[in-house]
Every structure is written in structure tokens, then in C-alpha cells.
Design a protein around this motif. Sequence first.
Motif, PDB file in Angstrom:
ATOM      1  N   GLU A  98      -1.020   9.634  -2.885  1.00 39.25           N
ATOM      2  CA  GLU A  98      -0.996   9.064  -1.375  1.00 39.25           C
ATOM      3  C   GLU A  98       0.245   9.061  -0.988  1.00 39.25           C
ATOM      4  O   GLU A  98       0.229   9.411   0.313  1.00 39.25           O
ATOM      5  N   SER A 137       0.909  -1.172   0.024  1.00 40.18           N
ATOM      6  CA  SER A 137       0.062   0.100  -0.059  1.00 40.18           C
ATOM      7  C   SER A 137       0.664   1.185  -0.007  1.00 40.18           C
ATOM      8  O   SER A 137       1.780   1.234   0.790  1.00 40.18           O
ATOM      9  N   SER A 138       0.404   2.190  -0.499  1.00 38.27           N
ATOM     10  CA  SER A 138       1.254   3.705  -0.779  1.00 38.27           C
ATOM     11  C   SER A 138       1.172   4.214   0.524  1.00 38.27           C
ATOM     12  O   SER A 138       2.361   4.869   0.987  1.00 38.27           O
ATOM     13  N   SER A 139       0.223   4.159   1.463  1.00 37.65           N
ATOM     14  CA  SER A 139       0.376   4.553   2.801  1.00 37.65           C
ATOM     15  C   SER A 139       1.304   3.831   3.383  1.00 37.65           C
ATOM     16  O   SER A 139       2.109   4.591   4.336  1.00 37.65           O
ATOM     17  N   TYR A 190      -7.163  16.921  -3.057  1.00 37.35           N
ATOM     18  CA  TYR A 190      -7.587  16.215  -1.900  1.00 37.35           C
ATOM     19  C   TYR A 190      -7.855  16.965  -0.506  1.00 37.35           C
ATOM     20  O   TYR A 190      -8.760  16.708  -0.055  1.00 37.35           O
TER      21      TYR A 190
END
Length: 312
Positions: A243, A127-129, A265
Motif C-alpha cells: 500500500e 494509515s499506509s496511504s 493489485y
Amino acid sequence: MAGNDGRGKKRIKLRSGGSHEGLASFLMLLPAIIFLIVCSIYPFIWIFRYICYNYNGFTATYTGAANFERMLSDKTFWMSVVHTFEYAFYKLLFIIPLALIIAVILHTKIMGSNVFRGVYFMPTVISSSIAGMIFTFIFATKNGILNSVLQSLHIVSSPIPWLTGTNVVMAAVTILAIWGGFGNYMLYFTSGMDSISNDVYESAKIDGANGVQTFFYVTLPMLSPVLKVVLMLAITGAFKDYEAIMVLSDGGPGNRSMVMFLYIYRMIFGSTTSTAAVQIGYGALLSVVAAVIVGIVTAIYLFISRKLDDVV
């Protein structure tokens, strides 16, 4: 007459069978059509609905061209566009050559090449996070892994403020982007090289071509269709990245790593570091402008690639 009646009945059966097949095809496509309308077409229409409104998620007030006037004078947004182009340039400058070089090396069937492919591809499924959080510890100024390694090797004398220095933060987010994406493009290049016949390489060897000549005159030209697709995916992906940057630097310091989709965002969903109300109407307008920018860049790339094909 009897023969004609038989042919007529056969035509009726064929027509009824065709209508049933058409209905069956429509019913099979219906879930995909509904999904497309709900998840793509409706949100697109919804965005256009609020570009002339001051909408905070609860109340919508018509403001006419106020959002357009604000956009034209919004220095932070236009600087985020500049930062996006800068980020995309650095990412493409390193990620495509690196992915291609690694793919060529692994295509030579060295020992453990399949293991290396899996290792290099692994970051793309993270995941990018999570990746942003991992690199937050790596790039930490104090007790950060990267600074510790650089100082132990006597490359730097003092810790580098990777995430708090305006001169180096873009390098930090670019390194994260390269680490997280080059494995995916490497796989595209590897698949493209697997489709090249060994007879071509054998002919090059017979003609006396060395490894470098084989790469530039055989591998690279035959990889051009794959390279075009990879470049288009890399360009659109770089312009839409936000992200990992949001987790790693949150657009800072001083908006130095603020890219346009991260700014959008913040407008639509707000920010944990700010108490300002969400501005969905203004964010909707900026998202349309950002989509137009990405579309123009993609169209220019496709135009140039077609012209190069005509020349070649």
C-alpha cells in the motif's frame, strides 16, 4: 431401586445440561464461523474458481492453461518477486536490530521513556496511504525536506532523485517501511523484557557482567521466544507490503520498486496510470502463487528456527 432411579434421573439431567451447554457454545461461535466463511473461506474458493478464466468483472471466458503459460513467461511478475525478496531483506536487516536497540534503551527507564515509546509507536497507527503521501513530500527531488537537509549539511552537492532514480528508489521505500513498522516490533521486545525477572539481572551484576555481556548472555537468550514471533511477523509483513509503496512510487521508476502484491493489485483492480482492462482471472492465479511463495518462506523459517532450538 429408588437409589438407582435417582442416579438415572441425574444422568439424564446431566446429559440434557451438556447438550444445552453445547448448543449455547455453538450459538456463541456461530457469528465467528459465519464471518470466517464469508470473509476467508469463500474468497479463497472464489479465487480458485477463476484462475482458468479470462475474467474482467463482467464476463468470464474459459481459457484453460493460458493463464499458467502467461505467468511462466511474465518477466514483470517474476521481477516483482525478486524485488519483494530484496525489499524484505533490506527491511528485516534494519528494522529488527533498530527495534531491539530502541527497546533495550527505553527499558533502562531513562527520563521520558514512556513518552518516547508513544512517539516511536505513533507511525504504526497512521494509515499506509497517508504515510506514503507524507514521504512523497519528504523524498521530493525539488524542495523535498530530506534533500534540503542533506544539502544544508553539505552531505550531497545536488538533489537525490529518491523516487525517480532506479538506484535509490528501493532505499526510499525501505526507509518508509522502517519508519512505519519498527515501533510495533519495539513494543513486542519491550513487553518481552518486562517479563524477565530483575533477579536475573541482579545475578548477572553480582557475577561481574557488564552491560554488553548482560545483553548477549541474559536479555537476548531470554527474548528468543519473542524474537521468533517478531521475525515471523516481520517476514510475512514484508512480503505482503504494497500500500505505502503504491502511494510513494507506484512501483516505479521502470517497475524498479514493483513488488508482487502491488503487481497483483494492478491486475485485479487496474491502475490510474494505465487504461488496460482489469484481468481478475490472471490476478487470481498470481495471488495463489504469491500465497504459496509466502507460505514456503514461512515454512523454511519455522523449520530453521526449530532446528536451532534442537541445537541449543
